[in-house]
Design an enzyme around this catalytic site. Structure first.
Site, PDB file in Angstrom:
ATOM      1  N   ASP A 319       0.847  -1.192   0.000  1.00 46.60           N
ATOM      2  CA  ASP A 319       0.000   0.000   0.000  1.00 46.60           C
ATOM      3  C   ASP A 319       0.886   1.248   0.000  1.00 46.60           C
ATOM      4  OD1 ASP A 319       0.715  -1.032   2.541  1.00 46.60           O
ATOM      5  OD2 ASP A 319      -0.980  -0.110   3.530  1.00 46.60           O
ATOM      6  N   GLU A 520      12.611   1.651   7.042  1.00 47.10           N
ATOM      7  CA  GLU A 520      11.517   0.808   6.536  1.00 47.10           C
ATOM      8  C   GLU A 520      11.757   0.369   5.099  1.00 47.10           C
ATOM      9  OE1 GLU A 520       6.695   1.541   6.189  1.00 47.10           O
ATOM     10  OE2 GLU A 520       8.067   3.203   5.806  1.00 47.10           O
TER      11      GLU A 520
END
Length: 566
Positions: A319, A520
């Site tokens: 996403d 991340e």
């Protein structure tokens, strides 16, 4: 709250929607009010659904309604700040620090192949980050769950980091791979216990440990976690405890909302799966953003479908990405529910193989046999529907809109020709990496795809501004492709795998030395640069990045005389 197998994606009157809680609905109102009052600068909608109540919900709502408003209905910054301070515990207060029982600063037998002292010292720092990310749900959540969006999982957790203050499903696979490299077996088992708790409570593993995540799952990797832990520990008790939950999860992923039948040119029917969230409203953790995206859609049912696509894309873990859009320049053209994804079906194949293996070691031969048969059927389906001989890749399959005919006939034009890292994920599963000639073909295709960059594998070739697109590289995608190549038995494939792993380790190291943090995602074009784009600020911590670095160093090591800097 589990989904009945009778649910059908073709019948609009029974489109599945998991009911939300009054608390989450109130937090959404708070989030919208906060945006209107504080403005968009540095606004993170998730912050307002991660708070906890100091008083019960009726008392808090009553005080909220009574806040003084101006003629146009707006609140003053001062009044809203005062209200939040008086009535809410800040986000993150529902988790408390937990010292992992099995953490030691330098575990015995830790990363024996890492010979370079500089790399070894850094690896021990990454290993020590498990202490930073270790949490347990606070006693207050256990005592008064109605005051919190946090779900009261039974065991300690590893959070990804930063704004992600709770356990997440697919992140946990790579966290566990890192924990196994760190010899933290008890912590790894605790994570699995929490995910099994979700299945027992809801019928499936939730995206994450919050009440607002009950409407969807995430890439199904629980069986792979259990398989890896069993291989390291031989814990038969864990396997026996896990099997009923894995069978339940398997039924969830093969319920009618997720499965689609494709008939090939030989009139053979193949059952494959898609992402399909049980939700048709704005996602509570991003209500303000989702409503803004949907504002140009006037038709109510089209708007609801867009919200379902948003949640289904979140279920995919990607996403967001151009991969899921009919028109990559228009975010409202998300169409995830009409795509059969290569990677999801690979994960379900892995689940079938894992369940067969785990059932066999417990002596349940009938379950083992039926799952071997299921895996053979899926293997045939993956070859028939996704494989493209011409390009040497597995391609996502786009469904025709008319999904109510019981099955669809396979058409070559429905294979999406775009190049994504997911086109190579089947290599991760033994059924494919054990086929030497196939590995050689796919490896050549991969090397010529444009995805392999100076510092890792790009997610796609399109720079859409979304985070699951170029130039971002993500730890899980590096790991699955590298592991598949490395395990294939081909010396050339292992050499390619090692080269990619070294590129990835190097950029993680340089970024860590510059920023003091693991990130991340990373920019695969620039050494030591973290990734950007997407709908929220880049995050640090970071569970799966730590896990993949440790897993790569365990597998490939680092020679004494090899430089680690860019």
């Amino acid at each position: 709250m589990s989904v009945s197998e009778s649910l059908s994606p073709c019948s609009s009157d029974i489109e599945p929607v998991i009911p939300t809680t009054p608390l989450v609905s109130f937090f959404e109102r708070l989030q919208e009010t906060a945006l209107n009052t504080f403005g968009e600068t540095n606004f993170d909608p998730k912050l307002y659904v991660d708070v906890s109540l100091k008083f019960d919900l009726p008392t808090t709502e009553d005080a909220f309604v009574k806040l003084p408003k101006s003629a146009n209905g707006s609140l003053s910054v001062e009044d809203l700040k005062g209200f939040i301070e008086k009535y809410f515990e800040s986000a993150g207060n529902d988790m408390v620090y937990y010292e992992p029982v099995d953490f030691v600063p330098e575990p015995e037998g830790f990363l024996p192949k890492v010979k370079n002292p500089e790399v070894r010292a850094w690896a021990l720092e990454v290993h020590a980050l498990w202490k930073n990310l270790s949490r347990k749900v606070s006693d207050q959540v256990q005592k008064r769950p109605e005051l919190h969006s946090m779900l009261p999982v039974p065991e300690p957790v590893m959070i990804p980091g930063s704004r992600f203050r709770e356990i997440y499903y697919w992140d946990s696979y790579w966290v566990i791979r890192g924990l196994l490299a760190s010899k933290m077996y008890e912590t790894a088992k605790g994570i699995v216990t929490n995910l099994i708790y979700f299945i027992e409570e809801y019928g499936y593993v939730l995206t994450g440990g919050r009440a607002y995540y009950t409407n969807r799952s995430q890439p199904p990797l629980l069986s792979a976690m259990i398989y890896e832990i069993y291989n390291k520990t031989g814990d038969m008790q864990l396997v026996k405890k896990s099997l009923p939950a894995l069978l339940k999860e398997y039924r969830f992923w093969n319920s009618d909302i997720h499965k689609v039948i494709i008939q090939d040119s030989q009139s053979c029917n193949h059952t494959l799966n898609r992402y399909y969230a049980m939700w048709n409203k704005p996602r509570p953790e991003a209500t303000t953003k989702d409503k803004k995206f949907a504002s140009k859609i006037s038709n109510v049912s089209e708007k609801q479908q867009f919200y379902r696509e948003l949640a289904s894309t979140a279920e995919s873990g990607w996403d967001f990405s151009s991969r899921w859009m009919r028109n990559p320049s228009d975010f409202t053209t998300l169409a995830t529910t009409t795509i059969l994804p290569v990677d999801l079906n690979t994960f379900i194949l892995k689940m079938e193989l894992d369940i067969a293996f785990l059932a066999k070691v417990t002596g349940d031969n009938s379950t083992a046999t039926s799952f071997i048969e299921a895996s053979q059927s899926r293997l045939n389906a993956i070859k028939s529907v996704f494989w493209n001989e011409e390009v040497g890749q597995w391609l996502d399959y786009w469904l025709n809109d008319s999904t109510c005919k019981g099955f669809q006939t396979w058409e070559a034009c429905n294979q999406k020709q775009s190049v994504f890292a997911s086109n190579f994920i089947p290599l991760w599963v033994e059924s494919f990496y054990s086929d030497t000639s196939l590995v050689e073909k796919v490896m050549k295709s991969f090397q010529g795809s444009g995805l392999l960059c100076a510092h890792g594998i790009a997610t796609s070739l399109m720079n859409s501004g979304e985070q699951w697109d170029f130039p971002n590289g993500w730890a899980p995608l590096q790991h699955m492709i590298v592991e598949g190549l490395a395990r294939s038995g081909s010396k050339e494939a292992r050499s390619v795998a090692e080269d990619i792993a070294m590129r990835w380790i190097r950029t993680n190291y340089v970024a860590y030395k510059k920023t003091g943090k693991m990130h991340e995602k990373y920019d695969v074009q620039k050494c030591g640069e973290f990734g950007g784009g997407g709908k929220y600020a880049p995050q640090t911590g970071f569970g799966w990045s730590n896990g993949v670095v440790l897993a790569f160093l365990e597998e490939f090591g680092w020679p004494q005389d090899q430089m680690i800097d860019c």
